[in-house]
Structures are given as structure tokens and as C-alpha cells.
Design a protein around this motif. Structure first.
Motif, PDB file in Angstrom:
ATOM      1  N   GLY A  96       0.800  -1.218   0.000  1.00 56.38           N
ATOM      2  CA  GLY A  96       0.000   0.000   0.000  1.00 56.38           C
ATOM      3  C   GLY A  96       0.832   1.267   0.000  1.00 56.38           C
ATOM      4  N   ILE A  97       2.057   1.188  -0.526  1.00 57.59           N
ATOM      5  CA  ILE A  97       2.934   2.358  -0.638  1.00 57.59           C
ATOM      6  C   ILE A  97       2.773   2.936  -2.042  1.00 57.59           C
ATOM      7  N   PHE A  98       2.365   4.190  -2.138  1.00 56.39           N
ATOM      8  CA  PHE A  98       2.190   4.832  -3.437  1.00 56.39           C
ATOM      9  C   PHE A  98       3.558   5.242  -3.997  1.00 56.39           C
ATOM     10  N   PHE A  99       3.632   5.377  -5.329  1.00 50.49           N
ATOM     11  CA  PHE A  99       4.918   5.757  -5.926  1.00 50.49           C
ATOM     12  C   PHE A  99       4.716   6.418  -7.278  1.00 50.49           C
ATOM     13  N   VAL A 100       5.733   7.151  -7.677  1.00 53.82           N
ATOM     14  CA  VAL A 100       5.842   7.699  -9.030  1.00 53.82           C
ATOM     15  C   VAL A 100       7.324   7.721  -9.370  1.00 53.82           C
ATOM     16  N   ASP A 101       7.667   7.364 -10.609  1.00 54.08           N
ATOM     17  CA  ASP A 101       9.071   7.449 -11.007  1.00 54.08           C
ATOM     18  C   ASP A 101       9.228   8.361 -12.216  1.00 54.08           C
ATOM     19  N   ALA A 102      10.466   8.656 -12.531  1.00 50.48           N
ATOM     20  CA  ALA A 102      10.763   9.613 -13.593  1.00 50.48           C
ATOM     21  C   ALA A 102      10.391   9.079 -14.968  1.00 50.48           C
ATOM     22  N   GLN A 103      10.134   7.774 -15.072  1.00 53.52           N
ATOM     23  CA  GLN A 103       9.762   7.190 -16.358  1.00 53.52           C
ATOM     24  C   GLN A 103       8.256   7.284 -16.614  1.00 53.52           C
ATOM     25  N   GLY A 104       7.473   7.596 -15.565  1.00 50.94           N
ATOM     26  CA  GLY A 104       6.035   7.733 -15.725  1.00 50.94           C
ATOM     27  C   GLY A 104       5.213   6.631 -15.106  1.00 50.94           C
ATOM     28  N   ASN A 105       5.844   5.676 -14.404  1.00 47.62           N
ATOM     29  CA  ASN A 105       5.090   4.679 -13.656  1.00 47.62           C
ATOM     30  C   ASN A 105       4.502   5.341 -12.408  1.00 47.62           C
ATOM     31  N   VAL A 106       3.221   5.119 -12.166  1.00 45.69           N
ATOM     32  CA  VAL A 106       2.535   5.788 -11.053  1.00 45.69           C
ATOM     33  C   VAL A 106       1.574   4.789 -10.398  1.00 45.69           C
ATOM     34  N   PHE A 107       1.550   4.811  -9.075  1.00 47.90           N
ATOM     35  CA  PHE A 107       0.560   4.010  -8.348  1.00 47.90           C
ATOM     36  C   PHE A 107      -0.004   4.832  -7.199  1.00 47.90           C
ATOM     37  N   ILE A 108      -1.308   5.100  -7.257  1.00 43.40           N
ATOM     38  CA  ILE A 108      -2.062   5.703  -6.153  1.00 43.40           C
ATOM     39  C   ILE A 108      -3.408   4.990  -6.115  1.00 43.40           C
ATOM     40  N   ARG A 109      -3.782   4.558  -4.943  1.00 48.08           N
ATOM     41  CA  ARG A 109      -5.089   3.900  -4.830  1.00 48.08           C
ATOM     42  C   ARG A 109      -5.811   4.448  -3.609  1.00 48.08           C
ATOM     43  N   LYS A 110      -6.673   5.437  -3.857  1.00 51.23           N
ATOM     44  CA  LYS A 110      -7.514   6.030  -2.814  1.00 51.23           C
ATOM     45  C   LYS A 110      -8.936   6.190  -3.372  1.00 51.23           C
ATOM     46  N   PRO A 111      -9.606   5.040  -3.602  1.00 51.48           N
ATOM     47  CA  PRO A 111     -10.958   5.162  -4.168  1.00 51.48           C
ATOM     48  C   PRO A 111     -11.900   5.822  -3.161  1.00 51.48           C
ATOM     49  N   PRO A 112     -12.889   6.566  -3.633  1.00 51.78           N
ATOM     50  CA  PRO A 112     -13.224   6.777  -5.050  1.00 51.78           C
ATOM     51  C   PRO A 112     -12.543   8.008  -5.646  1.00 51.78           C
TER      52      PRO A 112
END
Length: 351
Positions: A96-112
């Protein structure tokens, strides 16, 4: 945060593009905690995340260490990095750790309010190897010596070289690089003190998996016996009257310190004499499923004399790094205990 300004700006740009420019995003630096950054995303209610910026996210060990550190803090967190490869990204997602990298991979999960999972983006070309010697085996030996003896930061170079088991030129280059990166700071009487001990532990954890452990690995073996305690009892008897040195690390060492983990493998560091003695044991090479891992004892500072245990143990830092190498759920829980009981007090004393 050390030399991470360009990385933070790039990751922030990727995050804004992924979230959409209609949703306000801002970064703030808390006045009471200049090493940290707070990220605010303008959802309703606003999403507040603590930012952890790391130039390299290259090993599972490092990911697990980062997860433990962020989980210990209040609130949710997001990692900024140059590139987060898929296996490490998956560890972050599971935790459940959110992230973003310089290549454009992104993960955020806070529905809705926000659900983003962009994956599979890679650098156009391989990232450049890290300059300097810190992440090399010689540099990591110096870092291990300093981290396990916090008062040693001000030692003369010759003393550091001798006790870390490296050449004087290597010690000089490593200390200079530590000062350039502000891991070490000037202190009174032309001595040195630590800057960011927590960050230096992360560096060692990453380097241990990437360079130091592979350089020390003598082999993985299948012992005729299956129970780790019985295996160690046999080792102890065989090595009892020997002049060489050896020490238990990983799960069995953690069991001695915490009485929590019940591992099914044995990991130990040995010198040449101990290794020669252990060749009489019923061991068969088994790189895939062996229950005994033997590593070369790279210098006497691997051993600790501060722990009250019936077996010779390595430093808690090496025990911690080896538990993260194992990576099981119980290993990680025990690693957290080792960090809190043995590494955090060292950090407090080294400030």
C-alpha cells in the motif's frame, strides 16, 4: 533532501500529468523536518502523503527496508525514484505504498477519489552505473564499520582502513565521497560526525544485496540434517577448538536475539580456516534449495561481542540485511524487531 531536487521536479511533473492538471498538487517542506517533504493532492478531502525520494530503487531488500520505514511513520507515503522496476513496484503495491518514477510509472489507490496504476514504462537506455565507491564491496565494508561503531566516524583514516579491512586509498576515497554526499559532516577538532544515519543504513541495505553479499557468497548447500538447531549444534562442536572465526547471521541469529522467528535455514559468515573445517560436514552444493548459506567473513568487525547469546553472532545490521534477503513475512516482521531494538538506538547515539 540530498541532491534530489531534479528528481523531485521530474516525478512531480509525471504525477501531475497522471492525475490531471485540473487537480491541484503541491509540495511543502515542513519547517520542523527539513529532511522530509509533504505532498498534497486536492481531492475532497485532500490527500496528504509523506514523500520519500530515492535516486535508485534497485533491490527487493531496499524496497522492504523502505516499506518498514514508511509504515513506522504516521500517515500515508509516496516514493519518488528514477525508475521502479516491476518486482519492486509489486512490493510497494502489496504494502500500500504509493509511488511515481521519472519514467512515468505511477501508483495511487484512494478510491473513489484517485485510482491510478500506470506500469511497464522503462528508461530509454540503461541507467548509468552509480559513480564512486560507496556501492562497491570496499566502500560497503567501510560503511558497515562506521554504522556498527557510530563513534568511529571521527577515527583517523588509517584506523578506519585497518578495521574495515580495506586499503588506505579506498578508505580515503570512501570517506571523501561520504563527505561530498553529506553522509558525514564536519565536527569539532577536524573530526567527522554523521549526517543522515537512516539514509546511510538504506544505502548499506541496498548495497549488501547488490554487491557485498554476492562478493562474500561462498555457496549454498544442502545439509544432511534438516533442523537448523541440529545443524548449528554440529557446526559449533566441529568449530569449537579452531583458531578461526565464524558467526551466525540471518534467521538463526535473529532467533537468538528475539526468540520470535523459527527459521528453516542457516546462514553464517566464516573465515578460511572455519570454511576448511566445515568441509568435513555432510554438505552438498544446492544453489536452488540449500538449507545452509555460507558467506566469507570479510573482516573481524562482522562479529559482535555486545550480544549475550550462546552462539557467535554477526552485527545486528548484517542480521537485518540478511532477513530482508530472505524476504518472508515472518522474516520481515523479525527484521522490524531487530531494527527497532538494535539499530534505532544506534542511530540515536550517532546523531
Amino acid at each position: 533532501m540530498r541532491n534530489t531536487g531534479p528528481l523531485i521536479r521530474t516525478c512531480l511533473g509525471q504525477l501531475k500529468q497522471a492525475v490531471g492538471f485540473t487537480l491541484p498538487i503541491r509540495l511543502e517542506q515542513p519547517p520542523k523536518s527539513p529532511q522530509n517533504l509533504d505532498l498534497f493532492i486536492g481531492t475532497k478531502p485532500p490527500l496528504h502523503l509523506l514523500v520519500e525520494a530515492t535516486a535508485r530503487a534497485t533491490t527487493k531488500n531496499q524496497a522492504l527496508h523502505t516499506i518498514l520505514q514508511l509504515k513506522a511513520q504516521a500517515g500515508e507515503a509516496m516514493v519518488f525514484a528514477d525508475w521502479i522496476p516491476d518486482p519492486i513496484a509489486e512490493e510497494f503495491r502489496k504494502a500500500g505504498i504509493f509511488f511515481v518514477d521519472a519514467q512515468g510509472n505511477v501508483f495511487i489507490r484512494k478510491p473513489p477519489h484517485v485510482v491510478i496504476d500506470i506500469r511497464g514504462k522503462k528508461p530509454d537506455r540503461p541507467l548509468k552505473a552509480e559513480p564512486g565507491r560507496l556501492i562497491e564491496p570496499g566502500g560497503l565494508k567501510v560503511v558497515h564499520y562506521l554504522l556498527t561503531r557510530p563513534t568511529a566516524a571521527g577515527d583517523p583514516l588509517r584506523t578506519i582502513a585497518q578495521r574495515a579491512g580495506v586499503g588506505l586509498a579506498t578508505a580515503h576515497a570512501v570517506i571523501r565521497e561520504l563527505q561530498q554526499r553529506q553522509w558525514l559532516l564536519p565536527a569539532a577538532e577536524d573530526k567527522r560526525r554523521f549526517g543522515d544515519l537512516k539514509g546511510l543504513i538504506e544505502l548499506f541495505v541496498r548495497g549488501y544485496a547488490l554487491k557485498l553479499r554476492p562478493a562474500c557468497l561462498l555457496g549454498r548447500y544442502r545439509h544432511q540434517k534438516r533442523v537448523p538447531r541440529e545443524i548449528l549444534d554440529g557446526f559449533t562442536q566441529r568449530l569449537a577448538n579452531m583458531q578461526g572465526h565464524w558467526a551466525v547471521t540471518g534467521g538463526m541469529a535473529a532467533e537468538q536475539l528475539t526468540h520470535y522467528l523459527e527459521p528453516d535455514t542457516v546462514e553464517l559468515f566464516v573465515d578460511d580456516q572455519a570454511m576448511a573445517t566445515l568441509r568435513a560436514e555432510p554438505l552438498l552444493r544446492d544453489d536452488a534449495n540449500g538449507n545452509v548459506t555460507i558467506l566469507r567473513l570479510f573482516n573481524p568487525t562482522v562479529l559482535t561481542d555486545k550480544m549475550q547469546a550462546p552462539l557467535p553472532l554477526t552485527t545486528p545490521l548484517l542480521i537485518y540485511a540478511e532477513l530482508l534477503e530472505a524476504g518472508g513475512a515472518r522474516d520481515i516482521e523479525t527484521a522490524k524487531m531487530i531494527y527497532e531494538q538494535f539499530l534505532e538506538p544506534t542511530i540515536a547515539r550517532g546523531k
